[in-house]
Write a protein that holds these residues in place. Sequence first.
Motif, PDB file in Angstrom:
ATOM      1  N   SER A 276       3.603  -9.876  11.726  1.00 36.80           N
ATOM      2  CA  SER A 276       3.699 -10.575  10.495  1.00 36.80           C
ATOM      3  C   SER A 276       4.956 -10.217   9.729  1.00 36.80           C
TER       4      SER A 276
ATOM      5  N   ILE B 281       8.353  -7.217   3.826  1.00 39.90           N
ATOM      6  CA  ILE B 281       7.523  -6.487   4.522  1.00 39.90           C
ATOM      7  C   ILE B 281       7.229  -7.003   5.984  1.00 39.90           C
TER       8      ILE B 281
ATOM      9  N   GLN C 208       5.441  -6.142   9.802  1.00 45.82           N
ATOM     10  CA  GLN C 208       4.793  -5.476  10.548  1.00 45.82           C
ATOM     11  C   GLN C 208       5.027  -5.670  12.071  1.00 45.82           C
ATOM     12  N   TYR C 209       4.774  -4.339  12.910  1.00 48.85           N
ATOM     13  CA  TYR C 209       5.073  -4.600  14.265  1.00 48.85           C
ATOM     14  C   TYR C 209       3.948  -3.966  15.108  1.00 48.85           C
ATOM     15  N   LYS C 210       3.914  -4.281  16.158  1.00 50.57           N
ATOM     16  CA  LYS C 210       3.035  -3.387  17.360  1.00 50.57           C
ATOM     17  C   LYS C 210       4.136  -2.863  18.202  1.00 50.57           C
TER      18      LYS C 210
ATOM     19  N   ARG D 279       1.083   0.807  15.063  1.00 51.89           N
ATOM     20  CA  ARG D 279       1.665  -0.277  14.196  1.00 51.89           C
ATOM     21  C   ARG D 279       2.701   0.348  13.429  1.00 51.89           C
ATOM     22  N   TRP D 280       3.623  -0.447  13.203  1.00 53.77           N
ATOM     23  CA  TRP D 280       4.795   0.114  12.370  1.00 53.77           C
ATOM     24  C   TRP D 280       5.170  -0.967  11.246  1.00 53.77           C
ATOM     25  N   VAL D 281       5.033  -0.367   9.958  1.00 54.79           N
ATOM     26  CA  VAL D 281       5.314  -1.339   8.979  1.00 54.79           C
ATOM     27  C   VAL D 281       6.526  -0.677   8.295  1.00 54.79           C
TER      28      VAL D 281
ATOM     29  N   GLN E  52      10.558   2.608   6.889  1.00 57.47           N
ATOM     30  CA  GLN E  52       9.036   2.742   7.343  1.00 57.47           C
ATOM     31  C   GLN E  52       8.111   3.068   6.245  1.00 57.47           C
TER      32      GLN E  52
ATOM     33  N   GLY F 275       3.610   4.374  10.074  1.00 56.33           N
ATOM     34  CA  GLY F 275       4.280   4.205  11.487  1.00 56.33           C
ATOM     35  C   GLY F 275       4.287   5.453  11.928  1.00 56.33           C
TER      36      GLY F 275
END
Length: 164
Positions: A43, A54, A56-58, A68-70, A86, A89
């Motif tokens: 997202s 913001i 958001q990754y996987k 998950r890394w935000v 970060q 994460g």
Amino acid sequence: MKLYQLHASQALPITKDVAWAFLSDPRNLAAITPDHMGFDILSGADKAMFPGQIIQYKVIPFPGFPTRWVTEITHVRDGEYFVDEQRFGPYALWHHKHFIKAIPNGVLMEDIIDIKLPFGFLGRLGYPLIKKQLTKVFKYREQKLVERFGCLEDQPTRLNLKSI
């Protein structure tokens, strides 16, 4: 508190506008991240980059360790630089500055990442593994950017990860 810093620079034979358009679009990050890392944006990448964004990754930073890394985009100066930090994460601290500077016949991209490893002393024992992984990621990125944009022969790529 032990901090580490990664400093990478790469010259490309493109304009600042082309470099900025590619590098400031989070959706392009997957194209310059190794496939084995399972990088997927969940997202936040649906708008042009702005402070406070913001994302958001996987990602799988190490085999068998999906996370998950935000990140938050904290600073943006269009065409020149942006900073992502970060929020959640795998690191205790991740502060990543991305700079784009015009040079003769192209641009110089420069990344400066300040990192603090988690788990105190035990985390610091993992530094050689982290250094190896980040070096691989940035070497891969260098290769993908050269494939996409070419390179400037007289401008060597530099990559250095050190304790600060």
